[in-house]
Design a protein around this motif. Structure first.
Motif, PDB file in Angstrom:
ATOM      1  N   GLN A 189       4.056  25.717   8.009  1.00 30.30           N
ATOM      2  CA  GLN A 189       3.440  25.645   9.306  1.00 30.30           C
ATOM      3  C   GLN A 189       2.578  24.440   9.266  1.00 30.30           C
ATOM      4  N   TYR A 190       1.966  24.047   8.286  1.00 25.13           N
ATOM      5  CA  TYR A 190       0.960  23.025   8.005  1.00 25.13           C
ATOM      6  C   TYR A 190       1.644  21.625   8.581  1.00 25.13           C
ATOM      7  N   PHE A 191       2.913  21.625   8.080  1.00 22.87           N
ATOM      8  CA  PHE A 191       3.686  20.390   8.311  1.00 22.87           C
ATOM      9  C   PHE A 191       4.315  20.516   9.772  1.00 22.87           C
ATOM     10  N   VAL A 192       4.618  21.698   9.907  1.00 24.35           N
ATOM     11  CA  VAL A 192       5.251  21.764  11.455  1.00 24.35           C
ATOM     12  C   VAL A 192       4.326  21.571  12.522  1.00 24.35           C
TER      13      VAL A 192
ATOM     14  N   GLY B 288       0.843  -1.278   0.061  1.00 20.03           N
ATOM     15  CA  GLY B 288       0.123  -0.035  -0.066  1.00 20.03           C
ATOM     16  C   GLY B 288       0.848   1.242  -0.098  1.00 20.03           C
ATOM     17  N   PRO B 289       0.353   2.230  -0.935  1.00 15.59           N
ATOM     18  CA  PRO B 289       1.072   3.587  -0.797  1.00 15.59           C
ATOM     19  C   PRO B 289       1.383   4.298   0.597  1.00 15.59           C
ATOM     20  N   LEU B 290       0.410   3.869   1.251  1.00 16.54           N
ATOM     21  CA  LEU B 290       0.498   4.585   2.870  1.00 16.54           C
ATOM     22  C   LEU B 290       1.458   4.100   3.742  1.00 16.54           C
ATOM     23  N   HIS B 291       1.972   2.880   3.324  1.00 17.93           N
ATOM     24  CA  HIS B 291       3.195   2.230   3.904  1.00 17.93           C
ATOM     25  C   HIS B 291       4.198   2.052   2.995  1.00 17.93           C
TER      26      HIS B 291
ATOM     27  N   LYS C 157       3.539  17.822  12.610  1.00 19.14           N
ATOM     28  CA  LYS C 157       4.952  17.109  13.006  1.00 19.14           C
ATOM     29  C   LYS C 157       5.211  16.111  12.047  1.00 19.14           C
ATOM     30  N   LEU C 158       5.073  16.629  10.571  1.00 17.09           N
ATOM     31  CA  LEU C 158       5.357  15.961   9.610  1.00 17.09           C
ATOM     32  C   LEU C 158       6.883  16.025   8.915  1.00 17.09           C
ATOM     33  N   TYR C 159       7.374  14.769   9.096  1.00 15.64           N
ATOM     34  CA  TYR C 159       9.014  14.855   8.751  1.00 15.64           C
ATOM     35  C   TYR C 159       9.126  13.632   7.572  1.00 15.64           C
ATOM     36  N   PRO C 160      10.194  13.992   7.056  1.00 14.24           N
ATOM     37  CA  PRO C 160      10.409  12.918   6.036  1.00 14.24           C
ATOM     38  C   PRO C 160      10.802  11.642   6.667  1.00 14.24           C
ATOM     39  N   ASN C 161      10.219  10.497   6.015  1.00 15.26           N
ATOM     40  CA  ASN C 161      10.310   9.090   6.785  1.00 15.26           C
ATOM     41  C   ASN C 161      11.368   8.114   5.837  1.00 15.26           C
ATOM     42  N   VAL C 162      11.322   6.983   6.172  1.00 18.99           N
ATOM     43  CA  VAL C 162      12.304   6.132   5.607  1.00 18.99           C
ATOM     44  C   VAL C 162      12.307   6.063   4.079  1.00 18.99           C
ATOM     45  N   ASP C 163      10.855   6.329   3.364  1.00 19.88           N
ATOM     46  CA  ASP C 163      10.744   6.082   2.112  1.00 19.88           C
ATOM     47  C   ASP C 163      11.046   7.545   1.160  1.00 19.88           C
ATOM     48  N   PHE C 164      11.426   8.398   2.056  1.00  9.78           N
ATOM     49  CA  PHE C 164      11.396   9.726   1.131  1.00  9.78           C
ATOM     50  C   PHE C 164      12.637   9.793   0.276  1.00  9.78           C
TER      51      PHE C 164
ATOM     52  N   LYS D  75      -1.510  21.142  -2.894  1.00  8.04           N
ATOM     53  CA  LYS D  75      -2.066  19.898  -3.223  1.00  8.04           C
ATOM     54  C   LYS D  75      -2.356  19.090  -1.741  1.00  8.04           C
ATOM     55  N   ALA D  76      -0.962  18.852  -1.253  1.00 11.67           N
ATOM     56  CA  ALA D  76      -0.923  18.186   0.020  1.00 11.67           C
ATOM     57  C   ALA D  76      -1.776  18.664   1.170  1.00 11.67           C
ATOM     58  N   LYS D  77      -1.872  19.971   1.138  1.00 11.81           N
ATOM     59  CA  LYS D  77      -2.507  20.647   2.209  1.00 11.81           C
ATOM     60  C   LYS D  77      -4.102  20.840   1.993  1.00 11.81           C
ATOM     61  N   ASP D  78      -4.442  20.703   0.758  1.00  7.67           N
ATOM     62  CA  ASP D  78      -5.610  20.926   0.254  1.00  7.67           C
ATOM     63  C   ASP D  78      -6.491  19.472   0.723  1.00  7.67           C
ATOM     64  N   LYS D  79      -7.552  19.718   1.652  1.00  7.06           N
ATOM     65  CA  LYS D  79      -8.217  18.520   2.264  1.00  7.06           C
ATOM     66  C   LYS D  79      -9.198  17.981   1.309  1.00  7.06           C
ATOM     67  N   ASN D  80      -9.499  19.007   0.189  1.00  7.36           N
ATOM     68  CA  ASN D  80     -10.306  18.243  -0.791  1.00  7.36           C
ATOM     69  C   ASN D  80      -9.481  17.695  -2.081  1.00  7.36           C
TER      70      ASN D  80
ATOM     71  N   MET E 176       4.078  12.338  -0.471  1.00  8.95           N
ATOM     72  CA  MET E 176       4.673  10.962   0.075  1.00  8.95           C
ATOM     73  C   MET E 176       5.886  11.067   0.464  1.00  8.95           C
ATOM     74  N   GLY E 177       6.287  10.233   1.379  1.00 11.49           N
ATOM     75  CA  GLY E 177       7.568  10.229   2.106  1.00 11.49           C
ATOM     76  C   GLY E 177       7.549  10.978   3.122  1.00 11.49           C
ATOM     77  N   PHE E 178       6.321  11.635   3.471  1.00  8.91           N
ATOM     78  CA  PHE E 178       6.454  12.502   4.796  1.00  8.91           C
ATOM     79  C   PHE E 178       5.049  12.248   5.719  1.00  8.91           C
ATOM     80  N   GLY E 179       5.641  12.230   6.925  1.00 10.61           N
ATOM     81  CA  GLY E 179       4.571  12.000   7.834  1.00 10.61           C
ATOM     82  C   GLY E 179       4.762  10.642   8.424  1.00 10.61           C
ATOM     83  N   HIS E 180       4.392  10.156   9.601  1.00  8.67           N
ATOM     84  CA  HIS E 180       4.675   8.746  10.024  1.00  8.67           C
ATOM     85  C   HIS E 180       3.636   8.452  11.294  1.00  8.67           C
ATOM     86  N   ARG E 181       3.011   7.621  11.338  1.00  4.58           N
ATOM     87  CA  ARG E 181       2.209   7.217  12.558  1.00  4.58           C
ATOM     88  C   ARG E 181       2.880   7.335  13.950  1.00  4.58           C
ATOM     89  N   VAL E 182       4.243   7.079  13.931  1.00  2.00           N
ATOM     90  CA  VAL E 182       4.806   7.107  15.372  1.00  2.00           C
ATOM     91  C   VAL E 182       5.971   8.196  15.403  1.00  2.00           C
TER      92      VAL E 182
HETATM   93  C1  SDX Z   1       6.135   3.601   6.356  1.00  2.00           C
HETATM   94  O1  SDX Z   1       4.510   2.265  10.626  1.00  2.00           O
HETATM   95  C2  SDX Z   1       5.694   1.960  10.462  1.00  2.00           C
HETATM   96  O2  SDX Z   1       6.322   1.756  11.120  1.00  2.00           O
HETATM   97  C3  SDX Z   1       5.583   2.342   8.973  1.00  2.00           C
HETATM   98  C4  SDX Z   1       7.040   2.275   8.407  1.00  2.00           C
HETATM   99  C5  SDX Z   1       7.684   0.848   8.737  1.00  2.00           C
HETATM  100  O3  SDX Z   1       9.328   1.225   8.707  1.00  2.00           O
HETATM  101  O4  SDX Z   1       7.302  -0.215   8.842  1.00  2.00           O
HETATM  102  O5  SDX Z   1       7.991   3.337   9.019  1.00  2.00           O
HETATM  103  C6  SDX Z   1       7.041   2.367   6.833  1.00  2.00           C
HETATM  104  O6  SDX Z   1       5.198   2.976   6.167  1.00  2.00           O
HETATM  105  C7  SDX Z   1       6.460   4.795   6.492  1.00  2.00           C
HETATM  106  C8  SDX Z   1       5.270   5.874   6.031  1.00  2.00           C
HETATM  107  C9  SDX Z   1       5.223   5.736   4.455  1.00  2.00           C
HETATM  108  N1  SDX Z   1       4.255   6.392   4.077  1.00  2.00           N
HETATM  109  C10 SDX Z   1       4.075   7.635   3.337  1.00  2.00           C
HETATM  110  O7  SDX Z   1       4.995   8.344   3.229  1.00  2.00           O
HETATM  111  C11 SDX Z   1       2.609   8.192   2.637  1.00  2.00           C
HETATM  112  C12 SDX Z   1       2.653   9.436   3.287  1.00  2.00           C
HETATM  113  N2  SDX Z   1       2.336   9.630   4.545  1.00  2.00           N
HETATM  114  C13 SDX Z   1       0.870   9.657   5.280  1.00  2.00           C
HETATM  115  O8  SDX Z   1       0.075   8.964   4.495  1.00  2.00           O
HETATM  116  C14 SDX Z   1       0.707   9.604   6.651  1.00  2.00           C
HETATM  117  O9  SDX Z   1       1.718  10.423   7.156  1.00  2.00           O
HETATM  118  C15 SDX Z   1       0.794   8.238   7.198  1.00  2.00           C
HETATM  119  C16 SDX Z   1      -0.123   7.189   6.899  1.00  2.00           C
HETATM  120  C17 SDX Z   1       2.376   7.608   7.133  1.00  2.00           C
HETATM  121  C18 SDX Z   1       0.548   8.319   8.743  1.00  2.00           C
HETATM  122  O10 SDX Z   1      -0.687   8.578   8.756  1.00  2.00           O
HETATM  123  P1  SDX Z   1      -1.646   8.732  10.304  1.00  2.00           P
HETATM  124  O11 SDX Z   1      -0.625   8.527  11.441  1.00  2.00           O
HETATM  125  O12 SDX Z   1      -2.780   8.179  10.121  1.00  2.00           O
HETATM  126  O13 SDX Z   1      -1.790  10.268  10.460  1.00  2.00           O
HETATM  127  P2  SDX Z   1      -3.039  10.924   9.990  1.00  2.00           P
HETATM  128  O14 SDX Z   1      -3.453  10.331   8.668  1.00  2.00           O
HETATM  129  O15 SDX Z   1      -4.283  10.959  11.199  1.00  2.00           O
HETATM  130  O16 SDX Z   1      -2.544  12.522   9.794  1.00  2.00           O
HETATM  131  C19 SDX Z   1      -2.616  13.576  10.736  1.00  2.00           C
HETATM  132  C20 SDX Z   1      -2.689  14.735   9.954  1.00  2.00           C
HETATM  133  C21 SDX Z   1      -4.021  14.756   8.895  1.00  2.00           C
HETATM  134  O17 SDX Z   1      -4.300  16.296   8.979  1.00  2.00           O
HETATM  135  P3  SDX Z   1      -5.423  16.868   9.895  1.00  2.00           P
HETATM  136  O18 SDX Z   1      -6.731  16.008   9.341  1.00  2.00           O
HETATM  137  O19 SDX Z   1      -4.964  16.740  11.196  1.00  2.00           O
HETATM  138  O20 SDX Z   1      -5.661  18.105   9.132  1.00  2.00           O
HETATM  139  O21 SDX Z   1      -1.369  15.078   9.207  1.00  2.00           O
HETATM  140  C22 SDX Z   1      -1.949  15.168   7.645  1.00  2.00           C
HETATM  141  C23 SDX Z   1      -3.195  14.379   7.707  1.00  2.00           C
HETATM  142  O22 SDX Z   1      -3.777  14.799   6.664  1.00  2.00           O
HETATM  143  N3  SDX Z   1      -0.949  14.281   6.907  1.00  2.00           N
HETATM  144  C24 SDX Z   1      -0.342  14.617   5.902  1.00  2.00           C
HETATM  145  C25 SDX Z   1       0.553  13.716   5.542  1.00  2.00           C
HETATM  146  N4  SDX Z   1       0.469  12.662   6.421  1.00  2.00           N
HETATM  147  C26 SDX Z   1      -0.313  13.052   7.702  1.00  2.00           C
HETATM  148  N5  SDX Z   1      -0.616  15.729   5.043  1.00  2.00           N
HETATM  149  C27 SDX Z   1      -0.065  15.865   3.864  1.00  2.00           C
HETATM  150  N6  SDX Z   1       0.914  14.972   3.389  1.00  2.00           N
HETATM  151  C28 SDX Z   1       1.215  13.925   4.300  1.00  2.00           C
HETATM  152  N7  SDX Z   1       2.262  12.934   3.841  1.00  2.00           N
END
Ligand code: SDX
Length: 427
Positions: free
Chosen positions: A351-354, A261-264, A357-364, A291-296, A302-308
């Protein structure tokens, strides 16, 4: 802090024990919650829910810490090699030279795949995504190795483990070579684990393959960085499928599908496609930030943000540094790397990313190195799976050895209440 949690529901107060981990994490043990209160918990995405206690990997998302069996990822990436780290994750301690040599010899004994698997591979169209092919072939291994299914003893688990550690790189190479229309091949007992991966992937049928130490070191480091990551989506999948005693290969096949999955794990491919799109757009990073900040707009950066990680992913730091080094060593200049660095700079100041707390992750940055190594973009997530294999195995083994119960979550029902059946057709 007391060692109990109190919960009040209505007039009643309930007490539940607290569990503390070796890094002082605290968990509320709710094993008796439903029996004592009648209530269950709900936690979409399990953001606050621990599925298990594990001794394999520790990460601290706030501090950007990642350790495998207590060793810091920065030290392992710098000083260890992938097979050694695989042994550490799976068996809990770094191997002696003798243990590592036996482990690898046992793996090499298994680094052959039944020729009939080629018939399954042949049935796929050339444009099939490699992750779908790999998940299918991994599951198919069960048919050719039935003794590896519901294994209970450590000895049988070891046999299943060296089988998949040996066969998986062959399946990865065959998946790539099938797409390229190249004959399927094997490695050599004379080569190391990572050397065999590169040779099987890139060897041309009419030429010797010359191993490049820069490529070997880069891939070895990338595989270490991807090797485990506690209870991420694909690892949780491996554990829950394994909890039904479906067997190691079937559990790994499910994990590969989850990683796709592209989220992983699929994000590493999506990052390159995003960077290519930005390049084609004349490097207009601002358009993609908007586009990344547009809720619509479903687009995410991609490559930014992380669950943990709510700080820099420590792996991203290491890979970013390695990207510069590998491209320089290989004499590759890739404008995509400059676009990536520009995008990172912009996002870290936005500011949206700050705020989130959206930082580059392993995939970036990982895809930039894979591309410099000549690996096609559709194979990037397969390379992630190759790295994650020992982590999945380690987590499956821990779950089975601890004889953990089958995973079966509860739910909160929100559908119709009872209604008598009065068929629309048969009155
Ligand atoms: C991996 O879990 C792991 O350990 C995974 C991994 C591993 O080694 O196994 O580290 C590998 O999967 C890394 C992640 C790769 N995925 C991406 O890069 C895809 C882009 N990232 C996002 O889809 C997102 O950040 C996730 C899926 C990684 C995490 O999502 P969460 O924890 O469910 O957070 P969320 O969706 O609730 O987002 C919180 C807020 C939201 O905005 P608000 O509703 O608060 O206004 O942050 C926004 C989100 O819209 N947001 C982003 C964003 N990631 C989160 N906005 C724009 N771009 C992003 N990448």
């Amino acid at each position: 802090m007391s060692d109990i949690a109190k919960l009040q529901i209505g007039e009643s107060t309930y007490e539940f024990p607290l569990i503390k981990g070796t890094e002082n994490e605290t968990a509320i043990d709710i094993k008796t919650l439903r029996d004592t209160t009648g209530a269950v918990t709900i936690d979409p995405g399990f953001k606050n829910t621990g599925s298990c206690q594990s001794a394999i990997t520790f990460l601290d998302g706030e501090k950007g810490i990642l350790r495998y069996r207590g060793y810091a990822i920065e030290e392992l990436a710098e000083k260890a090699d992938f097979l050694e780290v695989a042994y550490l994750l799976i068996f809990g301690e770094l191997p002696t030279e003798e243990q590592l040599n036996k482990f690898y010899s046992d793996i090499l004994d298994q680094a052959i795949v039944d020729d009939d698997v080629k018939k399954i591979l042949d049935a796929f169209p050339k444009n099939a995504h490699p992750m779908g092919v790999l998940s299918s072939l991994t599951s198919a291994l069960t048919a050719f190795n039935p003794s590896s299914v519901n294994v209970d003893s450590e000895e049988d688990m070891y046999k299943a483990i060296v089988k998949i550690m040996g066969k998986f790189p062959v399946l990865v190479a065959w998946t790539l070579r099938k797409k390229q229309g190249l004959p399927l091949n094997y490695g050599s007992r004379k080569l190391g684990y990572v050397e065999n991966i590169l040779t099987m992937m890139f060897q041309k049928p009419n030429d010797e393959y010359e191993l490049n130490p820069i490529m070997i070191n880069a891939l070895d480091k990338l595989l270490i960085l991807h090797a485990d990551h506690e209870q991420n989506c694909s690892t949780s999948t491996v554990r829950i499928v394994g909890s039904s005693h479906a067997g190691l290969f079937a559990s790994l096949s499910a994990g590969i599908s989850a990683l796709w999955g592209p989220l992983h794990g699929g994000a590493n491919q999506a990052v390159l496609e995003m960077l290519e799109a930005i390049k084609a757009d004349g490097g207009d990073t601002k358009k993609y930030m908007a586009k990344a900040k547009d809720k619509n707009d479903p687009f995410r950066l991609m490559g930014f943000g992380h669950r943990v990680y709510k700080n820099f992913d420590p792996r991203a730091r290491i890979i970013k540094k390695a990207a510069d080094e590998v491209l320089a060593d290989l004499g590759v200049s890739d404008p995509i790397l400059d676009i990536a660095k520009g995008l990172e700079r912009e996002a870290l100041e936005d500011q949206y990313f700050v705020d989130r707390k959206l930082y580059p992750n392993v995939d970036f940055y990982s895809g930039i190195i894979y591309r410099a190594m000549g690996i096609p973009v559709e194979m990037f997530t397969v390379m992630f799976a190759l790295g994650r294999l020992p982590g999945w195995i380690a987590q499956w083994r821990e779950m089975r050895l601890r004889k953990e119960p089958i995973g079966r979550p509860r739910q909160v029902y929100t559908g119709y209440n009872y209604r008598p059946f009065v068929g629309k057709i048969n009155k």
